[in-house]
Write an enzyme that holds these catalytic residues in place. Structure first.
Site, PDB file in Angstrom:
ATOM      1  N   HIS A 165      -7.383  -5.974   1.250  1.00 58.37           N
ATOM      2  CA  HIS A 165      -6.196  -5.142   1.482  1.00 58.37           C
ATOM      3  C   HIS A 165      -5.423  -5.566   2.733  1.00 58.37           C
ATOM      4  O   HIS A 165      -4.429  -4.933   3.095  1.00 58.37           O
ATOM      5  CB  HIS A 165      -6.651  -3.673   1.622  1.00 58.37           C
ATOM      6  N   ASP A 188     -10.053  -5.713  -2.909  1.00 62.15           N
ATOM      7  CA  ASP A 188      -9.405  -4.645  -2.139  1.00 62.15           C
ATOM      8  C   ASP A 188     -10.296  -3.404  -2.176  1.00 62.15           C
ATOM      9  O   ASP A 188     -10.590  -2.868  -3.243  1.00 62.15           O
ATOM     10  CB  ASP A 188      -8.028  -4.350  -2.748  1.00 62.15           C
ATOM     11  N   SER A 240       0.843  -1.200   0.000  1.00 60.50           N
ATOM     12  CA  SER A 240       0.000   0.000   0.000  1.00 60.50           C
ATOM     13  C   SER A 240       0.883   1.257   0.000  1.00 60.50           C
ATOM     14  O   SER A 240       1.653   1.443  -0.944  1.00 60.50           O
ATOM     15  CB  SER A 240      -0.947  -0.054   1.197  1.00 60.50           C
TER      16      SER A 240
END
Lengths: 277, 277
Positions: free
Chosen positions: A255, A222, A146
């Protein structure tokens, strides 16, 4: 450098360490896993840069990388995501301030006093790792998740001869054009968007930065895929630049560290192959 | 039963669930990992009982079991270690009260009101698992860590036909004669030590309980090895009873999840072999 803990794991040593950082002007904590190895040998190093809200501890606890690192003889280093502590500026939001350093050297008040995460992960911590651990700094790879995927891509694109291998999990590939990035880069670097380009993977590629290949995994469940991550922008930039991007959209994955821990061992093996002596 | 979270991991689903327990009179939270499987098929179940201070979350985050469970097609269930919440008695010590249920049905005030972890893990939660998950309850194995290793051994010894396989990590094998156990069993069950015997693996074996074989791993750097765990007492009890105990003293390993995560995948494989259809 102070040792906070060392535990044997998969026959190697998982350590957590603290040192006084000149780059950030604070104590910084990081973790290093060193596989079992013949005394005197030096092992390749895989950097793992973490995402928003994380410290070194998230991947250390949940990443499930040690078995693969032990098997392939790879050191894994996990820095923190920002300076922390009293006297360090912060923000109430989860995506700005402490825990959200975005791997930049901030130029704007009040952040410029401590938020020098680029200098920290690019220069200061590598020098410490080289000095204190059995690391072969001629064989480095980098990955991250990320915000840390953004960190991995941009650090590698700015230092193409340093890293033999670059991968990322659900990276922010174009922070200049997504909400997380616009907020962070604007806040840390000011409104002149030209100053953001060294911290934007797609902009760096457009401006001529190159790495030979990239491996990127993103889950199709995600929650940040379409607004914040936008892997299609990396696809387009790499295609235009002739960078060999393997972009895998993983069905059903979100995620979280459940996603990372599913694929991190595979990334370790992928890096290890490219980091062989 | 309420679903608190579900995340895809290693192609299966790691879930966390909550239900109102009749056994404890409280809400109870637990985690279940269900590997990818053909719809309609039922998978063997491995129970993992946790140690002092833990909830379901410790092994769920740090256990590194999902890859092995996915590979072998084994469901892993991780209950909490005690009832919790307002109105539930507690103690300031880490080794008594909430987080330290010791898998007993307490008979002493104030614990007898809620601390029925034996009934919970032996009866109530298995019924829920059978009803709500694709579990083949004819194929169950059990393991656990420390206090949870004690739980695994004693639950299995009291229910020898239910479990095909039993293992433990750093278990408390003779709580009646070590400080953790004397405190907990005395507190929950009172001073009559005869009432402790169903909750003491070595006493159960001495009293005639049998399982065909046991796998136990303990680290030789475990800080609790000599005072609280005392695996040599299990060695003696099993030798006298003709129980096939594989006791592995693992050099360099401590009492932490770094130890568990190093060997849990191996335990999953060991159980899976014994849980084949």
């Amino acid at each position: 450098m102070e040792t906070l803990s060392q535990n044997q794991a998969h026959n190697g040593v998982q350590g957590v360490y603290r040192h006084a950082s000149l780059a950030t002007g604070t104590d910084m904590t990081f973790s290093v896993y060193v596989p079992e190895h013949v005394r005197g040998t030096r092992l390749p190093v895989l950097w793992y840069l973490s995402g928003l809200t994380c410290t070194h501890a998230n991947v250390t606890d949940k990443g499930e990388y040690r078995r693969a690192c032990a098997e392939h003889g790879v050191i894994l280093v996990a820095p923190d995501t920002s300076p922390r502590g009293e006297g360090v500026p912060d923000d109430e939001a989860y995506d700005f301030g402490q825990g959200a350093g975005f791997y930049v050297d901030a130029t704007q008040a009040p952040w410029a006093s401590h938020f020098h995460m680029r200098a920290y992960v690019e220069d200061e911590l590598p020098a410490l790792i080289a000095a204190e651990f059995p690391a072969d700094m001629a064989r480095q790879g980098i990955t991250g998740h990320s915000m840390g995927g953004h960190g991995a891509l941009t650090v590698a694109l700015r230092n193409p001869t340093r890293f033999r291998s670059v991968s990322a999990f659900a990276p922010i590939v174009a922070p200049s054009v997504v909400p997380w990035g616009e907020k962070a880069l604007g806040g840390y670097l000011g409104e002149d968007r030209d100053g953001w380009r060294p911290y934007d993977a797609c902009a760096l590629i457009l401006d001529g930065a190159r790495v030979p290949e990239l491996l990127v995994d993103v889950g199709d469940a995600d929650q940040f895929l379409h607004e914040q991550l936008r892997p299609e922008l990396l696809r387009a930039a790499c295609d235009a630049a002739g960078i060999d991007l393997t972009l895998r959209i993983q069905p059903g994955y979100d995620h979280s560290y459940y996603f990372i821990s599913t694929f991190l061992a595979e990334h370790v093996a992928w890096h290890a192959q490219r980091l062989e002596a």
